[in-house]
Design a protein around this motif. Structure first.
Motif, mmCIF file in Angstrom:
data_model
loop_
_atom_site.group_PDB
_atom_site.id
_atom_site.type_symbol
_atom_site.label_atom_id
_atom_site.label_comp_id
_atom_site.label_asym_id
_atom_site.label_seq_id
_atom_site.Cartn_x
_atom_site.Cartn_y
_atom_site.Cartn_z
ATOM 1 N N ARG A 3 100.323 50.827 30.262
ATOM 2 C CA ARG A 3 100.729 49.468 30.608
ATOM 3 C C ARG A 3 99.511 48.576 30.402
ATOM 4 O O ARG A 3 98.451 48.830 30.948
ATOM 5 C CB ARG A 3 101.204 49.423 32.056
ATOM 6 N N ARG A 8 102.839 44.294 29.090
ATOM 7 C CA ARG A 8 103.633 44.861 28.001
ATOM 8 C C ARG A 8 103.490 46.370 27.990
ATOM 9 O O ARG A 8 102.451 46.909 28.327
ATOM 10 C CB ARG A 8 103.184 44.289 26.667
ATOM 11 N N HIS A 9 104.556 47.030 27.560
ATOM 12 C CA HIS A 9 104.535 48.485 27.445
ATOM 13 C C HIS A 9 104.296 48.837 25.993
ATOM 14 O O HIS A 9 104.719 48.136 25.095
ATOM 15 C CB HIS A 9 105.883 49.073 27.893
ATOM 16 N N GLU A 19 104.613 46.156 22.864
ATOM 17 C CA GLU A 19 105.775 45.276 22.944
ATOM 18 C C GLU A 19 106.737 45.817 23.986
ATOM 19 O O GLU A 19 106.770 47.016 24.236
ATOM 20 C CB GLU A 19 106.460 45.143 21.575
ATOM 21 N N THR A 20 107.487 44.918 24.566
ATOM 22 C CA THR A 20 108.483 45.334 25.544
ATOM 23 C C THR A 20 109.633 46.005 24.802
ATOM 24 O O THR A 20 109.781 45.833 23.583
ATOM 25 C CB THR A 20 109.025 44.124 26.326
ATOM 26 N N GLU A 23 111.481 43.321 22.963
ATOM 27 C CA GLU A 23 110.785 42.843 21.760
ATOM 28 C C GLU A 23 110.921 43.854 20.624
ATOM 29 O O GLU A 23 111.142 43.475 19.471
ATOM 30 C CB GLU A 23 109.302 42.592 22.066
#
Length: 171
Positions: A3, A8-9, A19-20, A23
């Motif tokens: 994280r 964002r992951h 990106e999430t 996304e």
């Protein structure tokens, strides 16, 4: 997955994007649409020509085998068009339901199925055309050679590029 401070992951920074899931789904959907535009246009043109063949005066002169190949080719073309247009329906029916990642996954699977059907459609169309044009067994050999070429372009080259990329990254 780590994280990042921005919330964002994503994978480790040196291996990919941060990106999430939303996304990523948006990016993958956009990529898929571009791929589908190319495939759909070709399929629609091929299918249109196939539909017109039956109305040509020489169609009645085709042998029973060639008519069977024609019917199979038209059915394959129909299935191909359905599979490659299907992702649009997925998107339209599921938009706004917070299912974008799942929609992209299923649309991608349907696209891969459509590309497999496109392979079969093109081989069948070539077989019909070359049987009518050549009237001999060379037609089957030429179709086999072209099928092999399709497989090299569509599967072998991408697999080779992937193997080289992984070899360079991990090796």
């Amino acid at each position: 997955m780590s994280r990042t401070p921005a919330g964002r992951h994503g994978p480790d920074p040196e291996w990919g994007r941060h990106e999430t899931p939303e996304e990523r789904a948006d990016r993958r959907w956009s990529d898929l649409l571009q791929e589908l535009r190319v495939a759909q246009t070709g399929v629609q043109i091929l299918f249109g020509f196939l539909l017109a063949v039956v109305f040509q005066p020489r169609f009645t002169e085709l042998s029973g085998t060639d008519r069977t190949i024609y019917v199979i080719t038209v059915m394959l073309g129909s299935a191909t068009a359905g599979a490659l247009i299907g992702p649009v329906t997925y998107h339209r029916l599921l938009t706004g339901r917070r299912l974008k990642p799942q929609t992209v996954t299923w649309a991608s699977r349907l696209t891969v199925l459509g590309l497999g059907l496109l392979f079969c459609t093109m081989c069948a169309a070539l077989l019909l055309i070359l049987r009518v044009a050549l009237h001999n067994a060379l037609a089957l050999w030429l179709v086999g050679a072209m099928a092999l070429w399709f497989l090299v372009c569509w599967l072998v080259f991408p697999a080779w590029a992937l193997a080289r990329a992984h070899g360079g990254r991990y090796g």
